[in-house]
Write a protein that holds these residues in place. Structure first.
Motif, short mmCIF file in Angstrom:
data_model
loop_
_atom_site.label_atom_id
_atom_site.label_comp_id
_atom_site.label_asym_id
_atom_site.label_seq_id
_atom_site.Cartn_x
_atom_site.Cartn_y
_atom_site.Cartn_z
N TRP A 1 0.79 -1.22 0.00
CA TRP A 1 0.00 0.00 0.00
C TRP A 1 0.83 1.28 0.00
CZ3 TRP A 1 -4.27 1.87 -1.53
CH2 TRP A 1 -4.75 3.08 -1.03
N PRO A 2 1.96 1.39 0.73
CA PRO A 2 2.75 2.64 0.68
C PRO A 2 3.18 2.99 -0.74
CG PRO A 2 3.46 1.28 2.51
CD PRO A 2 2.53 0.44 1.71
N PHE A 3 3.52 1.99 -1.54
CA PHE A 3 3.93 2.26 -2.92
C PHE A 3 2.73 2.73 -3.75
CE2 PHE A 3 6.62 -1.34 -1.44
CZ PHE A 3 7.82 -0.65 -1.35
N HIS A 4 1.61 2.02 -3.61
CA HIS A 4 0.43 2.39 -4.39
C HIS A 4 -0.09 3.79 -4.02
CE1 HIS A 4 0.57 -1.62 -5.77
NE2 HIS A 4 -0.01 -2.21 -4.73
N ARG A 5 -0.11 4.07 -2.72
CA ARG A 5 -0.63 5.37 -2.26
C ARG A 5 0.23 6.51 -2.80
NH1 ARG A 5 0.38 8.98 1.76
NH2 ARG A 5 -1.43 10.13 2.59
N ALA A 6 1.56 6.38 -2.67
CA ALA A 6 2.45 7.43 -3.16
C ALA A 6 2.34 7.59 -4.67
CB ALA A 6 3.89 7.11 -2.77
N ALA A 7 2.22 6.47 -5.38
CA ALA A 7 2.07 6.54 -6.84
C ALA A 7 0.79 7.26 -7.23
CB ALA A 7 2.09 5.13 -7.43
N ALA A 8 -0.30 6.98 -6.51
CA ALA A 8 -1.58 7.62 -6.81
C ALA A 8 -1.53 9.12 -6.55
CB ALA A 8 -2.69 6.97 -5.99
N ILE A 9 -0.91 9.50 -5.43
CA ILE A 9 -0.80 10.92 -5.10
C ILE A 9 -0.02 11.65 -6.19
CG2 ILE A 9 0.25 12.57 -3.50
CD1 ILE A 9 -0.45 10.62 -1.25
N ASN A 10 1.09 11.04 -6.61
CA ASN A 10 1.91 11.68 -7.64
C ASN A 10 1.19 11.72 -8.99
OD1 ASN A 10 4.52 12.31 -6.33
ND2 ASN A 10 4.55 10.14 -5.89
#
Length: 747
Positions: free
Chosen positions: A144-153
């Protein structure tokens, strides 16, 4: 360091320095984005540090703290202003513990997924569905940390290394799930292998997530250790003070928190206790252990009137200290600010990595797509094309690139703080590499700056002990350093007689009656003013003493010359060894002094400086001219000094080094400060700076080399995505571990 007013040259506007804590950054691309967005605000300059998760921002009065926070939040990250009373006290444990929980779950589930997928003997009917079920929590909750950061960016039309990870892991999982749902019976038979099962990449998705989480967890742990030096420095201060208060006419001790002290408070320091804040001794005598701040092991003797520094330790007698500087004004706080500012800055070499990281992720995304298309067109093998493109995404994450400079800088400056070495900024590291000449101020740097009696020369029928006793008696009434040195030396042989009818002239000498004789002591001009004329033989003897590098003081009794006393500024212990160490570092030592040439040559010969490299009789302005002369001749010059008269020269030098025993003006003008008074610390500071710069360069080389080799290998299909994930995580850990080697410097 919440807000500090600083003038901006050339304008009437004032800037303040604001420190922000930033949450959510994961790589060098994140750092570049935050710096770029903050830099778009009018008049704002920002330097963002990935390991410290902070930004030091120079802000004009027209921009508020909330404007900064809003800009960072709009960029996709969290932010808040760090206030002085909360700096370094924030609780960051929750994030690493959650990261650890995600890692544990991923590891527990990834092992059976990997074994079942890769070992046919362990496969059973419909094993693909079991692997799918085990993989789902890993690629969702753990990743989830990777997916969340990718979505924000993505919402901000940007990308970071999290984008690469998220796309790679999601693609591997969804492609495998699609294959399984399209043919539910593809793993119905135990031990099934071949073309039908090669389209399942659940093990790739889970193992890559596990490796990356492991790398990030190890990075977090290593970065925490890298910052321990600064934290330990800031924790050195005393927690409480025994303050003297007058109650009902009597002085009593009241125990208060050290941060409650105000200038002027008097507090008691017992043997073994830390001095609560900077101050001046008013009562008592003791030896103070300053090793925590200066790195020097020999305790410093203090008596009433001596200055002491907060966080140092009283080793023997009871002291009463009057507080002079408290809170953010203390030496300890100043050290913390200098170290923090140095760690938050960037050297020129780091800017190169930032510029590359800013375009790195988009380029990798294009390369991954090209890899997929070319493999598909040239081979027609969908599985091979997919595997190669995912591997490119996974191996290309620029974590190591983003960590290369700040982790080394964090560790190196932190270790320097423990050794009493303060590096003002990262650019200083590069300056130490190019320096080839070091100019050393004599007094207080190479020598102790304290005059001591060398010899008593008798030129009449008086005994040397009597001559010294009479001179000590008249000099004891003077405050001049030379007079005090003579009086101190004379008092070592017994109680001095009292002097009457004392008179003196600044820089000339003293005259008084001792017993039934009149004693006159001082320079030749002072004797002339008092009608005393040395003979030619006597004058020749004094000139010979001065030519030998000493300071000579005439002593006359009842109008006749009785002899003279010679004094010299003693060379510090270790100065000669330090000069040799500087030479081994490739530096040419030059001695600069306002003293006469004979004194300078004697000191130079003692410590091993060539006579041709001695500049004597130099005024403060002349020191600047001497450095300019060396620079004009092609030298890159470092200057080490400790006094107000050295400040201009320190600023003129390519690298200014202030001795911490010197004045605040000298320290402010310098690029690098050693908190002790030993010249060996100067050599050690240059060694540490060069070692830190070397570590940064090594880190950047391996980070670039890793990507330069890894991406082509992955694109050619010669690397499995799981191995790519392990290699990417290992590269980041390698960079941080290499930086942590600086913690052992000087041990």
């Amino acid at each position: 360091m919440a807000t500090q007013q600083i003038p901006v040259q050339g304008t009437e506007q004032e800037q303040r320095v604001v420190e922000l804590s930033i949450q959510g950054m994961t790589c060098a691309s994140c750092v570049a984005r935050v710096e770029r967005k903050l830099g778009k605000l009018d008049g704002v300059e920002a330097s963002v540090n990935l390991p410290l998760e902070s930004a030091v921002v120079r802000v004009p009065a027209s921009v508020s703290d909330q404007d900064l926070i809003d800009t960072v939040v709009a960029t996709g990250y969290g932010a808040h202003v760090v206030h002085p009373d909360s700096a370094g006290t924030g609780d960051h444990d929750s994030a690493p513990s959650l990261l650890g929980a995600r890692l544990v779950l991923a590891a527990i589930l990834s092992v059976p997924v990997l074994l079942i997928s890769m070992v046919p003997a362990l496969q059973f009917p419909d094993w693909g569905w079991v692997v799918f079920a085990l993989s789902l929590p890993v690629v969702t909750w753990s990743a989830w940390p990777f997916h969340r950061a990718a979505a924000i960016n993505a919402r901000h039309l940007s990308s970071t290394m999290d984008t690469l990870v998220s796309i790679g892991v999601t693609a591997a999982f969804l492609f495998s799930a699609w294959q399984l749902f399209a043919d539910p019976a593809m793993t119905r038979h135990a031990g099934m292998a071949g073309m039908e099962t090669s389209a399942l990449y659940f093990e790739v998705a889970t193992v890559v997530v596990t490796f990356l989480l492991l790398g990030r967890f190890l990075e977090a742990s290593a970065k925490h250790r890298a910052g321990d030096a600064l934290k330990s420095l800031l924790d050195l201060g005393a927690k409480e003070a025994h303050v003297l208060r007058t109650v009902d006419g009597e002085r009593t001790e009241v125990t208060l928190p050290a941060n409650a002290l105000i200038p002027g408070d008097e507090f008691v320091v017992r043997p073994g206790e830390k001095i609560a804040t900077d101050g001046v001794v008013t009562e008592g005598a003791s030896a103070v252990d300053t090793a925590l701040l200066t790195g020097e092991s020999v305790p410093v003797e203090v008596t009433p009137g001596d200055v002491v520094t907060g966080a140092t330790i009283n080793t023997s007698g009871r002291l009463v200290v009057r507080a002079t500087r408290v809170g953010a004004d203390t030496v300890l706080s100043s050290m913390g600010r200098l170290v923090s500012q140095a760690q938050s800055g960037k050297a020129r070499i780091a800017r190169l990595a930032d510029r590359i990281s800013a375009v790195f992720v988009p380029v990798v995304l294009v390369l991954a797509m090209l890899t997929f298309v070319l493999w598909l067109v040239l081979t027609g093998d969908l599985d091979a094309a997919f595997t190669a493109s995912v591997t490119v995404l996974v191996i290309a994450c620029p974590c190591a690139l983003g960590l290369a400079t700040p982790t080394a800088l964090l560790t190196g400056t932190g270790r320097g703080a423990q050794l009493g070495i303060l590096i003002r900024g990262p650019q200083v590291l590069e300056d130490t590499r190019t320096v080839d000449t070091i100019v050393l101020d004599k007094t207080g740097t190479v020598t102790t700056g304290t005059m001591a009696v060398d010899d008593v020369v008798v030129l009449s029928d008086i005994f040397a002990t009597d001559l010294l006793r009479l001179a000590g008696a008249v000099e004891a009434a003077s405050e001049h350093p030379i007079a005090q040195a003579i009086a101190l030396h004379a008092a070592g042989n017994g109680r001095l007689p009292e002097a009457h009818d004392f008179s003196s002239a600044p820089g000339g000498g003293v005259r008084a009656t001792v017993g039934d004789v009149v004693v006159t002591a001082g320079r030749t001009g002072w004797l002339d003013r008092n009608g005393i004329r040395p003979t030619g033989t006597q004058a020749a003897a004094l000139r010979a003493a001065e030519d030998a590098g000493t300071t000579a003081v005439w002593v006359a009794v009842d109008g006749d010359v009785a002899g003279f006393i010679t004094l010299s500024d003693t060379v510090k212990d270790g100065s000669a060894a330090a000069i040799g160490r500087l030479r081994r570092l490739g530096l040419r030592p030059v001695l600069l002094t306002g003293d006469n040439r004979a004194v300078a040559l004697q000191v130079a010969a003692t410590v091993g400086i060539d006579a041709a490299d001695v500049r004597a009789g130099v005024t403060p302005a002349g020191k600047v001219d001497a450095i300019r002369e060396l620079q004009a001749a092609g030298a890159t010059v470092a200057m080490a000094g400790d006094g107000v008269n050295d400040a201009a020269a320190l600023a003129q030098a390519d690298l200014g080094i202030a001795m911490g025993s010197g004045t605040d003006v000298a320290i402010e003008a310098a690029d690098l400060t050693v908190m002790g008074n030993s010249l060996e610390q100067v050599a050690q500071a240059i060694e540490l700076s060069r070692r830190t710069l070397g570590t940064i360069k090594g880190n950047l080389f391996w980070a670039f080399f890793y990507n330069a080799v890894g991406i082509p290998v992955a694109a050619l299909g010669l690397l499995n995505p799981m191995l790519a994930g392990a290699a990417m995580a290992a590269s980041s850990v390698l960079v941080v571990a290499n930086s942590l080697r600086l913690r052992s410097f000087g041990k």
